[in-house]
Structures are given as C-alpha cells and as structure tokens.
Design a protein around this motif. Sequence first.
Motif, PDB file in Angstrom:
ATOM      1  N   THR A  98       0.827  -1.194   0.000  1.00 43.39           N
ATOM      2  CA  THR A  98       0.000   0.000   0.000  1.00 43.39           C
ATOM      3  C   THR A  98       0.868   1.254   0.000  1.00 43.39           C
ATOM      4  OG1 THR A  98      -1.535   1.314   1.349  1.00 43.39           O
ATOM      5  CG2 THR A  98      -0.182  -0.246   2.518  1.00 43.39           C
ATOM      6  N   ALA A  99       0.376   2.292  -0.671  1.00 48.25           N
ATOM      7  CA  ALA A  99       1.122   3.551  -0.732  1.00 48.25           C
ATOM      8  C   ALA A  99       1.242   4.220   0.631  1.00 48.25           C
ATOM      9  CB  ALA A  99       0.444   4.501  -1.721  1.00 48.25           C
ATOM     10  N   ASP A 103       8.664   5.057   2.871  1.00 41.54           N
ATOM     11  CA  ASP A 103       9.736   4.550   2.019  1.00 41.54           C
ATOM     12  C   ASP A 103      10.719   3.662   2.776  1.00 41.54           C
ATOM     13  OD1 ASP A 103       8.582   5.969   0.003  1.00 41.54           O
ATOM     14  OD2 ASP A 103      10.054   7.600  -0.011  1.00 41.54           O
ATOM     15  N   VAL A 127       3.509  -0.657  -5.971  1.00 43.09           N
ATOM     16  CA  VAL A 127       2.843   0.177  -4.968  1.00 43.09           C
ATOM     17  C   VAL A 127       1.466   0.544  -5.498  1.00 43.09           C
ATOM     18  CG1 VAL A 127       2.940   2.328  -3.655  1.00 43.09           C
ATOM     19  CG2 VAL A 127       5.062   1.101  -4.196  1.00 43.09           C
ATOM     20  N   GLY A 128       0.441   0.345  -4.682  1.00 42.88           N
ATOM     21  CA  GLY A 128      -0.914   0.616  -5.151  1.00 42.88           C
ATOM     22  C   GLY A 128      -1.905   0.773  -4.014  1.00 42.88           C
ATOM     23  N   THR A 129      -3.177   0.838  -4.363  1.00 40.59           N
ATOM     24  CA  THR A 129      -4.224   0.946  -3.354  1.00 40.59           C
ATOM     25  C   THR A 129      -4.550  -0.440  -2.813  1.00 40.59           C
ATOM     26  OG1 THR A 129      -6.094   0.614  -4.870  1.00 40.59           O
ATOM     27  CG2 THR A 129      -5.206   2.852  -4.670  1.00 40.59           C
ATOM     28  N   ARG A 224      -3.445  11.467  -2.741  1.00 38.71           N
ATOM     29  CA  ARG A 224      -3.176  10.067  -3.053  1.00 38.71           C
ATOM     30  C   ARG A 224      -1.902   9.526  -2.415  1.00 38.71           C
ATOM     31  NH1 ARG A 224      -6.639   8.078  -6.692  1.00 38.71           N
ATOM     32  NH2 ARG A 224      -7.935   9.566  -7.824  1.00 38.71           N
ATOM     33  N   ASP A 225      -0.989  10.406  -2.025  1.00 39.21           N
ATOM     34  CA  ASP A 225       0.244   9.937  -1.396  1.00 39.21           C
ATOM     35  C   ASP A 225       0.771  11.018  -0.473  1.00 39.21           C
ATOM     36  OD1 ASP A 225       1.408  11.864  -3.087  1.00 39.21           O
ATOM     37  OD2 ASP A 225       1.920  10.374  -4.606  1.00 39.21           O
ATOM     38  N   ASP A 226       1.895  10.719   0.196  1.00 37.01           N
ATOM     39  CA  ASP A 226       2.450  11.663   1.174  1.00 37.01           C
ATOM     40  C   ASP A 226       2.895  12.962   0.522  1.00 37.01           C
ATOM     41  OD1 ASP A 226       1.968  10.174   3.382  1.00 37.01           O
ATOM     42  OD2 ASP A 226       4.066   9.772   3.885  1.00 37.01           O
TER      43      ASP A 226
END
Length: 291
Positions: A98-99, A103, A127-129, A224-226
């Motif tokens: 998961t995203a 890291d 990397v995905g949902t 959607r991401d950091d």
Amino acid sequence: MDLVRHLRFFVAVADEGHFGRAAAALEMTQPPLSQGLRRLEQQLGVELIHRTRQGAMLTSAGLQLLPRARLLVDDAEQLLAESQRIANARGAVHWAVTAALPDRMITACVTALCATVGAGAAVSTTVGTTVDLVTDMRAGLYDVAVVEHPALIDGLATGPVVKVPRWLVVPSGHRVAVAERPTFPMLAGLTFAHPPRAANPPAFDTVLDLLRERGLDAPTVVARDDRALLAAVAAGTTFGLTASPPASAPGVTWLRMAPQAIALRLRVIRRPEAEAQADAVDRVLYRERLR
C-alpha cells in the motif's frame, strides 16, 4: 477493440451503479469510460446500461451478460498472472505494498525478501491501493502484499494485524501546531486530506469514524500519497495522517496525538506457498510496531 478492457468497464459500472464512481475505481476519467461502454454496446448489439440522473442501472441484457463478463475479466487476469509467473518463476519474488507505507519500510521489506530467495534473484515491487492489491492478489499477480486493515480480504491467506506509528501533520501556522495540549476539535475549519475512499472503503470509513468520536467532523479532500498530503498541508488549509516520521518540511508540523488510535494498521496477505516471504515482511512490520 480491446474486448477484455471494455468488459472491465462494464463490470465496474455494474458494481458501482454510477459512472463517476466506476471511473474513480478504475483510476480514469468519466468520458472515456462512457465512450468505451458505448463502443462495447455497439460491438455486442445490445444496451447494457440504462443511464439515469440517479446513476446507472443494468438493462435486461446487462443482467444476463454480467456473469459471463465477470468470468472473462477474471480469466484474463488469471492468464496474465500465470504468464508473468512462468516468465519470472526462477527465484523471483513479486510483492506489493500500500502507498501508505513509508519509504524506509518499503526498502526494509525488499531487503528482507531478497534474503529469502538468495543472491541473483529478482524482487519486483508494486505500490498501489489496497483494493487493487487485494484484487491482483486474488488473480495471482503477487506472492505477498501489505495492505491496510480493515479490508475485504476474505478467502486469502493472511497474517496478523500490525500497528505502526502514524502522525498528524498540520499547518505550522495553525493554533493546534503550537498548543500545549492539542485536541482534535482544534482542527475544525481545516479539511482532512486522505486517499480516495475507493482505495479502501473500510479503512476510509474507520478513520472518519475515529475523528468523529473525538469531536471532529471534517470535510475531506483527496491526497493520493504523502507528497500530495504534505503539499496540501503546507498550503495552510488541510491536515492529514502520515506514517512517515517527522522531517524538515517548511509549513508542516508533525504532532503525536492519540497514537494508538491513529496508528496505521497493516496486514500481510499471501499466496499459500509464500509463507517464508510473508514471514520476512511481517518481521519488518513488527520492528516498527507501536510498543
């Protein structure tokens, strides 16, 4: 015409009952989805979806053809999975995450997986949902995946739920950033940035319920991401949650509030024969768990 791709459009609209939600689930815009479905209807010679102001309803033909469409889409995914496995079978590990995972934990998991297959073997990372990873795991695309909990993972081999630290990130100029005893109601007036609900509906709803229980009912915006989250927070009108530890980011302040409640809950899912790889990833997650 790519029949399987267009059948996937049909199945998504049937599942969501709405073109906009189906497009979001497929991570595409609505116009090409609608156009693709019309091309499919023209190819088949029947109307599959009745379009209304309230949403999308299956026609009689759509109801009859939907089970067959599902079979074809699932078979295509199984074929892709099997072909990839055959092409990369020699010592390779295919894993996904998961995203939401930071890291440093992703690279630690890759290092641990490399140790399970020996020198020279490949470890590929996706990397995905969570929703996509679970779907792809059912199709056999991965050996191991790390997904958010809760999620709809019935029928899959799973490991225990592991909680890893997560922080609240807020605009540095906001009063909650300098409060001696910050509380969730202090965040009123800010929007809550979070991945879209379609990425994992159960986890999305759980987080909103958590905030409401603590006296905060905040409107949501998509991050959607950091990277998108921190940019939104630095703009001064948004807060969010991240598993990335405090760092130097102008305009952003990390807060440790209700650490047990807001912890990121993760779970390893796997193919039955990938127990060793799943154990390696679990050990990495446990090193990061809340004590």
